[in-house]
Design a protein around this motif. Sequence first.
Motif, PDB file in Angstrom:
ATOM      1  N   GLY A   1      53.903  82.052  42.910  1.00  0.00           N
ATOM      2  CA  GLY A   1      54.138  81.856  41.388  1.00  0.00           C
ATOM      3  C   GLY A   1      54.259  80.702  40.889  1.00  0.00           C
ATOM      4  O   GLY A   1      54.327  80.421  39.308  1.00  0.00           O
ATOM      5  N   THR A   2      54.012  79.523  41.519  1.00  0.00           N
ATOM      6  CA  THR A   2      54.029  78.071  40.812  1.00  0.00           C
ATOM      7  C   THR A   2      52.626  77.907  40.037  1.00  0.00           C
ATOM      8  O   THR A   2      52.770  77.377  39.040  1.00  0.00           O
ATOM      9  CB  THR A   2      54.150  77.095  42.045  1.00  0.00           C
ATOM     10  N   ILE A   3      51.560  78.522  40.473  1.00  0.00           N
ATOM     11  CA  ILE A   3      50.313  78.480  39.852  1.00  0.00           C
ATOM     12  C   ILE A   3      50.045  79.550  38.936  1.00  0.00           C
ATOM     13  O   ILE A   3      49.864  80.721  39.527  1.00  0.00           O
ATOM     14  CB  ILE A   3      49.118  78.146  40.826  1.00  0.00           C
ATOM     15  N   ARG A   4      49.808  79.508  37.718  1.00  0.00           N
ATOM     16  CA  ARG A   4      49.219  80.795  36.796  1.00  0.00           C
ATOM     17  C   ARG A   4      47.853  80.351  36.382  1.00  0.00           C
ATOM     18  O   ARG A   4      47.448  79.290  35.996  1.00  0.00           O
ATOM     19  CB  ARG A   4      50.273  80.502  35.578  1.00  0.00           C
ATOM     20  N   LEU A   5      47.058  81.589  36.945  1.00  0.00           N
ATOM     21  CA  LEU A   5      45.780  81.227  36.629  1.00  0.00           C
ATOM     22  C   LEU A   5      45.244  81.891  35.237  1.00  0.00           C
ATOM     23  O   LEU A   5      46.199  82.341  34.642  1.00  0.00           O
ATOM     24  CB  LEU A   5      44.927  82.215  37.763  1.00  0.00           C
ATOM     25  N   ASN A   6      44.194  81.935  34.729  1.00  0.00           N
ATOM     26  CA  ASN A   6      43.559  82.502  33.523  1.00  0.00           C
ATOM     27  C   ASN A   6      44.361  81.676  32.317  1.00  0.00           C
ATOM     28  O   ASN A   6      44.747  82.296  31.338  1.00  0.00           O
ATOM     29  CB  ASN A   6      43.877  83.854  33.516  1.00  0.00           C
ATOM     30  N   ALA A   7      45.011  80.866  32.641  1.00  0.00           N
ATOM     31  CA  ALA A   7      45.831  80.011  31.355  1.00  0.00           C
ATOM     32  C   ALA A   7      45.162  78.768  31.058  1.00  0.00           C
ATOM     33  O   ALA A   7      45.175  77.467  31.548  1.00  0.00           O
ATOM     34  CB  ALA A   7      46.973  79.505  32.008  1.00  0.00           C
ATOM     35  N   ASN A   8      44.333  78.863  30.035  1.00  0.00           N
ATOM     36  CA  ASN A   8      43.492  77.928  29.201  1.00  0.00           C
ATOM     37  C   ASN A   8      44.382  77.022  28.021  1.00  0.00           C
ATOM     38  O   ASN A   8      44.554  77.870  27.122  1.00  0.00           O
ATOM     39  CB  ASN A   8      42.132  78.377  28.688  1.00  0.00           C
ATOM     40  N   CYS A   9      44.813  76.029  28.362  1.00  0.00           N
ATOM     41  CA  CYS A   9      45.752  75.380  27.352  1.00  0.00           C
ATOM     42  C   CYS A   9      44.892  74.446  26.205  1.00  0.00           C
ATOM     43  O   CYS A   9      43.843  73.823  26.526  1.00  0.00           O
ATOM     44  CB  CYS A   9      46.502  74.331  28.207  1.00  0.00           C
ATOM     45  N   ILE A  10      45.192  75.107  25.112  1.00  0.00           N
ATOM     46  CA  ILE A  10      44.177  74.456  24.017  1.00  0.00           C
ATOM     47  C   ILE A  10      44.940  73.788  23.124  1.00  0.00           C
ATOM     48  O   ILE A  10      44.494  72.944  22.246  1.00  0.00           O
ATOM     49  CB  ILE A  10      43.713  75.991  23.199  1.00  0.00           C
ATOM     50  N   ASP A  11      46.184  73.660  23.213  1.00  0.00           N
ATOM     51  CA  ASP A  11      47.154  72.793  22.466  1.00  0.00           C
ATOM     52  C   ASP A  11      48.390  72.291  23.106  1.00  0.00           C
ATOM     53  O   ASP A  11      49.185  73.010  23.923  1.00  0.00           O
ATOM     54  CB  ASP A  11      47.249  73.388  20.975  1.00  0.00           C
ATOM     55  N   VAL A  12      48.648  70.955  22.863  1.00  0.00           N
ATOM     56  CA  VAL A  12      49.957  70.542  23.315  1.00  0.00           C
ATOM     57  C   VAL A  12      50.655  69.484  22.564  1.00  0.00           C
ATOM     58  O   VAL A  12      49.817  68.841  22.099  1.00  0.00           O
ATOM     59  CB  VAL A  12      49.772  70.113  24.825  1.00  0.00           C
ATOM     60  N   GLY A  13      51.793  69.466  22.294  1.00  0.00           N
ATOM     61  CA  GLY A  13      52.433  68.484  21.631  1.00  0.00           C
ATOM     62  C   GLY A  13      53.956  68.466  21.659  1.00  0.00           C
ATOM     63  O   GLY A  13      54.457  69.283  22.667  1.00  0.00           O
ATOM     64  N   THR A  14      54.742  67.721  20.913  1.00  0.00           N
ATOM     65  CA  THR A  14      56.165  67.613  21.349  1.00  0.00           C
ATOM     66  C   THR A  14      56.769  68.076  20.256  1.00  0.00           C
ATOM     67  O   THR A  14      56.578  67.733  18.753  1.00  0.00           O
ATOM     68  CB  THR A  14      56.569  66.083  21.366  1.00  0.00           C
ATOM     69  N   VAL A  15      57.787  69.008  20.300  1.00  0.00           N
ATOM     70  CA  VAL A  15      58.492  69.644  19.352  1.00  0.00           C
ATOM     71  C   VAL A  15      60.142  69.617  19.575  1.00  0.00           C
ATOM     72  O   VAL A  15      60.365  70.336  20.498  1.00  0.00           O
ATOM     73  CB  VAL A  15      58.181  71.082  18.745  1.00  0.00           C
ATOM     74  N   ASP A  16      60.697  69.243  18.964  1.00  0.00           N
ATOM     75  CA  ASP A  16      62.353  69.041  18.918  1.00  0.00           C
ATOM     76  C   ASP A  16      62.692  68.561  20.554  1.00  0.00           C
ATOM     77  O   ASP A  16      63.288  69.465  21.167  1.00  0.00           O
ATOM     78  CB  ASP A  16      62.808  70.431  18.667  1.00  0.00           C
TER      79      ASP A  16
END
Length: 395
Positions: free
Chosen positions: A122-137
């Motif tokens: 369960g540690t690895i999630r497949l089919n997870a294409n990250c398209i955006d990342v940033g910092t909020v609050d």
Amino acid sequence: MREIKDIAIVGAGLGGLTSAIALRRQGFNATVYEQSSSLSEIGAGVQLSPNAMKVLRALGLEDEFRKISFEPDRHVVRSWKSGRVISATQMKNVYEREFGSGYFGAHRADLHKLLAHALPEGTIRLNANCIDVGTVDNHAVLKFTDGAEIRADIAVGADGIHSNVRNCLFGKESPRFTGNVCWRGLVPVEDVPKGMFAPDMTVWFGPNSNVVHYYVRGGKLINWVASHESDWSTESWRSEASIAEVVEAYKDWHPDLTKLFAATKHCYKWALFDRSPLSNWSKGRVTLLGDSAHAMLPYLAQGACMAIEDAFALASSLAADRQEPNAALERYEGLRRDRASRVQSAANARAKVNHLTSRWARLKRDTAYAWRKLIKPSSHTYQIEWIYGYDVTKE
Ligand SMILES: Cc1cc2nc3c(=O)[nH]c(=O)nc-3n(C[C@H](O)[C@H](O)[C@H](O)COP(=O)(O)OP(=O)(O)OC[C@H]3O[C@@H](n4cnc5c(N)ncnc54)[C@H](O)[C@@H]3O)c2cc1C
């Protein structure tokens, strides 16, 4: 401030998986998000030098890794046409004493599997294409192609040379084609004449090119990589090439190499890219690790080793400052940036030395190696003791 607990890692390559293991060993809830639909590594070799082996030891994975890999006797540099040994360095039975661990070659898929199995289900999630990342609050927020959005205390971009996380942090900047292309293949030992290839990590230096071969998988397979200067610039680990193309390109090289190439069933070809060193790796709650931060040419076999060192340094830095994420990420960068940049520059410089075309320049290089060996026979041909002797687990 909330204590750091949840860590999202983008990318299940060698760097991402090692960081998940190191972070979990420190009590963090690390999850890996991988774009692919299945966990796999390409059919190729990877060498781990003592600096990376010390991390595997600290994570309790060294014994298992030794079982699936191969420890070469020596690092040997040979001349492309005659096969003359230009320089040789004993590794087996010496490196453990000199650098605190040995030097090993492995099949990437074997190492990848070993790392993946060290993580709870369960540690690895497949089919997870990250398209955006940033910092909020005071949180890292990651968005995926399927519309999912997750929050974590820290996000780590371990998404390789074409890192989208890096683009999100510092703007889009494409990796640079280096003018170098590689062919690679794996050959079962029984498919080459017995005794033709010594159990060494061997590199052949020739004009505009070099060839590396070493054993993997307990000595059952020989991995080879032939790097040469070319303007073919397609970067894919899975572009199949014809053996005839390789045999033709190396027809003037030593006949043992032609035999090795001819015995290869599947050969792949890819162009080599790199990136300039970054002045910062982190922004807000997001940081980088491995090739996303410091992709380098493979001539010192250190890209994965540096990712493995990064993984340990990140986990120990976060563990030392659980309440202060900014200070922890600063500590991580402080531990890693100068070293990774130095290795990156050294690896890039090696391409020129390995591929010298002028006879005079080659003679000068080889004479310098011979003198050095005369003064200190145990010294590494490339003078990279500073890489191997380092122990990130003691920092
Ligand atoms: C010919 C050659 C030989 C080499 N030999 C050696 C060697 O002997 N020793 C050594 O130490 N190094 C070697 N290297 C370097 C080494 O392969 C790399 O440095 C190392 O694999 C980098 O690991 P990584 O985890 O940072 O990135 P990667 O292995 O590239 O992993 C990145 C992962 O992120 C995933 N990903 C990408 N984008 C996204 C996204 N948007 N969302 C989710 N997931 C994503 C990818 O699918 C992939 O699984 C060699 C390199 C080459 C080219």
